[in-house]
Scaffold this motif. Structure first.
Motif: not given
Length: 599
Positions: A125-150
């Motif tokens: 659950y943590q690594d294959n489901l919740v983790g997707v909410d914090f992955c590169e693809q999701m962060v780029k799509e929802t918070n581009p500025s956070v991806w840049e900082k990452a």
């Protein structure tokens, strides 16, 4: 005291344009979970939230008249994810009702099976489901500025997990292509194998029975378990520091993110891992053997431990209605007036519940879900508390830490934290992790606790293996005790399903089940507004959650809402469906004027 409050409008007469956005279904467990919201994009917060379930299951109805010995086989089918947790909890209730005490080895085997289930389920659950909410693809799509900082942020624990930057961690979490995502899938296979070694099959056990287990105990069996466990222990030495880096980064990158999914600290834990040296399953001694569990039961209110007494926890459970599709059972039969200790049992306690479904059209001003509203009655204040499980681990840790009762070498509860010791493995030295009581009960800390509890379950399993080996070497290989089904009896089982509190209550008459009510964590977390208007935990956690997503209404994904809901681990998020587009304006609200002397 941790609370969430709505910020007053700065303008003297601010206008709120509320946009309705719905996610239905999000997950499937006992029915389909839907989250219905009204979002204020101008002030960037969720104005209203309603949690719904569209399917009625009715286990409490068709359990009536069944042979009590079949309770665990039937209730295991309540869930296709944590069926073994239900089977285990049903067995605990059966043991009490039948007056049987399993041999120590049988109890240790159940503990090993449940530890493997925690490792398996939290991992996938943590690594294959919740983790997707914090992955590169999701962060780029929802918070581009956070991806840049990452991409510019070094990971403090890179030497422990191997990812130099926070962006590398996010990339590793990408579904199917991410390195860590794939590694976690392999670990879930190993942990499922561990489970099957102890309980026969996953997820509906074939070797669990009232009175013990049918598992054949051999040195080879436990060695096979240990070989897999040590691989998982080594994996944990990478996972814990990696997730710490990721979650800490979100606090830094998005100031105020602690408010996402935050609610008052109202946590419930019913305890896990019985100690066979103390546990005899008698109700009269339930306080004693409950306090000997290797995960301490407890109710935590505003950060304070109210009780660890399973008798008090049991008597405090109330099932309220309010916004649920049911008739009241006030005039129905009372099955249990007093518990075995002579304490009065409330009409709204599970022992006395009668389920009377009343299907009707969904109305958010009245009835809107099939989920009832479990509450815990706080006799100190007279309040009916909407306890949550925080997805399981945060409540387990908080109660265990404050109680300070667990000290088994691999695990030590200190009163303010829980220390977890993992020994040397193939390529990594020994390590000690420490989960510390956080400042908030919010989305990030629920997720963090889930990571640490994987290590906790692994450490507990190491201890249980030592106990198992001692029994086998001493020749005490009996795993099951005989029993007879009484004509009249009551029983209750308390356990921790992967995602939180689990209880089974049974009433036996004429040798058959007269009343049976299982309460898993999802009814507690997904409950609607009750008869007092108190929202359930999902509703409370999402309502007033700030919106940090950088997309506007036309491309809004609701990632902050999803992180808040998924932090509770509402079983498996097997599908997310949403109304896309610009939404529709439901109503325009004018806030009252706040002058220098108040309203």
């Amino acid at each position: 005291m941790s609370t969430m409050t709505r910020t007053k409008p700065e303008a003297p007469a601010a206008t709120r344009n509320l946009v309705e956005m719905n996610w239905d279904p999000i997950t499937r467990i006992v029915g389909s979970l839907g989250i219905y919201t009204k979002i204020d994009f101008k002030n960037r917060e969720v104005a209203e939230c309603y949690s719904t379930s569209s399917i009625f299951r009715g286990y409490s109805i068709f359990m009536k008249g069944k042979d009590p010995r079949d309770a665990h086989f039937i209730t295991s089918r309540i869930c296709g994810i944590c069926g073994d947790n239900h089977a285990t909890c049903a067995i605990y209730a059966q043991n009490m009702a039948f007056g049987v005490r399993p041999p120590a080895l049988g109890e240790w085997i159940i503990n090993l099976g449940e530890a493997a289930e925690y490792m398996f389920d939290h991992n996938i659950y943590q690594d294959n489901l919740v983790g997707v909410d914090f992955c590169e693809q999701m962060v780029k799509e929802t918070n581009p500025s956070v991806w840049e900082k990452a991409q510019k942020t070094e990971a403090p624990n890179a030497a422990l997990h191997g990812y130099r930057r926070i962006s590398d961690i996010m990339t590793a979490l990408n579904p199917f292509t991410g390195e860590f995502y794939r590694e976690a899938l392999l670990m879930s296979r190993l942990t499922r194998e561990m489970f099957c070694l102890m309980e026969g099959r996953h997820v509906h056990p074939s070797t669990l029975y009232p009175g013990g287990v049918g598992t054949v105990p051999t040195i080879q069996l436990f060695t096979d378990y240990l070989v897999r466990l040590m691989k998982y222990v080594e994996f944990m030495k990478k996972v814990v520091p990696m997730h710490d880096d990721l979650f800490d980064f979100f606090y830094e990158a998005l100031p105020g993110y602690e408010r996402v999914g935050q609610r008052r600290v109202l946590l419930g834990c019913w305890g896990s891992f019985n100690n066979p040296d103390v546990c005899d399953y008698t109700y009269e001694r339930m306080t004693e053997w409950g306090n000997a569990m290797y995960v301490t039961p407890g109710v935590v209110v505003d950060g304070q431990l109210v009780t660890t007494d399973l008798v008090k926890i049991n008597l405090g459970i109330r099932i309220l209605l309010g916004s649920s599709y049911y008739e009241d059972w006030e005039n129905a039969e009372t099955f249990v007036q007093r518990d075995p200790l002579g304490n009065p049992v409330d009409k709204r306690h599970p022992w006395n519940q009668t389920t009377i479904p009343k299907p009707q059209k969904r109305d958010f001003q009245d009835k809107y879900t099939w989920v009832m509203s479990p509450r815990w009655y706080d006799e100190r204040t007279g309040d009916y508390l909407a306890l949550d499980t925080g997805g399981g681990p945060i409540a387990r840790f908080w109660a265990t830490a404050l109680a300070g009762k667990v000290d088994i070498g691999y695990i030590k509860a200190t009163g303010q934290s829980v220390k977890i010791y993992l020994p040397k493995t193939a390529t990594k030295p020994e390590v000690e992790f420490e989960w510390k009581i956080p400042k908030w009960s919010n989305a990030i800390e629920r997720d963090r606790a889930r990571t640490y509890f994987q290590a906790y379950a692994a450490a507990a399993a190491l201890y249980f293996l030592e106990k198992v080996m001692a029994e086998v070497h001493a020749g005490r290989t009996k795993t099951w005790s005989e029993f007879k089904v009484p004509d009249e009896a009551i029983g209750c089982g308390f356990h921790e399903a992967v995602r939180g509190v689990l209880s089974h209550h049974v009433v036996i008459r004429d040798g058959k089940i007269a009343n049976y009510h299982p309460y898993p964590p999802t009814p507690w977390n997904a409950s609607p507004r009750d008869i007092y208007g108190t929202p359930g935990p999902y509703e409370d956690a999402v309502q007033n959650t700030p919106i940090f997503e950088e997309n506007g209404p036309d491309k809004f994904k609701g990632i902050d809402i999803m992180r808040a809901v998924r932090s509770f681990d509402p079983c498996l998020p097997c599908g997310v469906h949403m109304y896309l587009g610009g939404g529709k304006v439901l109503e325009v609200r004018h806030s009252p004027v706040f002058g220098p002397f108040g309203k």
